[in-house]
Design a protein around this motif. Sequence first.
Motif: not given
Length: 193
Positions: A14-17, A68-73, A94-95, A107-108
């Motif tokens: 589980i990371l912030w993407y 842009l949105i940040f997802i924690n999964s 995002m790479t 990217l995380t």
Amino acid sequence: MDTIKPSVPRKEMILWYPMRVTYGREEKIKDALDTLNVRNFLPMMRLRGWVDANGEPHQNIVPAIRNLIFINSSQERITELKMFNKECNSLRYMTNPFSHSDDDYLLTVPDRQMENFMRVASVQDDRLIYLDPNVDYLRTPGQKVRIKDGDFKDAEGVIKRIKNNKRVVVEIHGIAAVAITFVPAIWLELIEE
């Protein structure tokens, strides 16, 4: 020195993407993720208000950073959502263009950095200015500080000169940056590196 490899494959962690969203669908995707109980963060800001013909005041709250949105999964879960959920199929990873391994190709954002950014960006206030994260003045060194009081208490940032004024800037390097227009000097605590 040996590095310890995590026991869980990176795809399952589980990371912030940070995710790009096509065609300005950030709010629709946020609603879909909220419905599915997938933790996410969409920085929002208030636009200046207006008064309609009946004299009623109005304000718009809109995404502060377009597309842009940040997802924690986990990467697996996000990929599954992209493939099988109609609302989420416009999400794009995002790479890292300089990556030479599969482990850091996507990217995380580290949890601590994301929590710090959310602490500031979740305040919908005229004291915030969203900046292009790739401008040169963000690369200049500055004094690292922690805010001790007020709406932004415990946020950490760097003092930078922006538009001829000193501001506290909180940044996710290369992805997003927000400047706080005014913080009383008495509320700032220097952080030694």
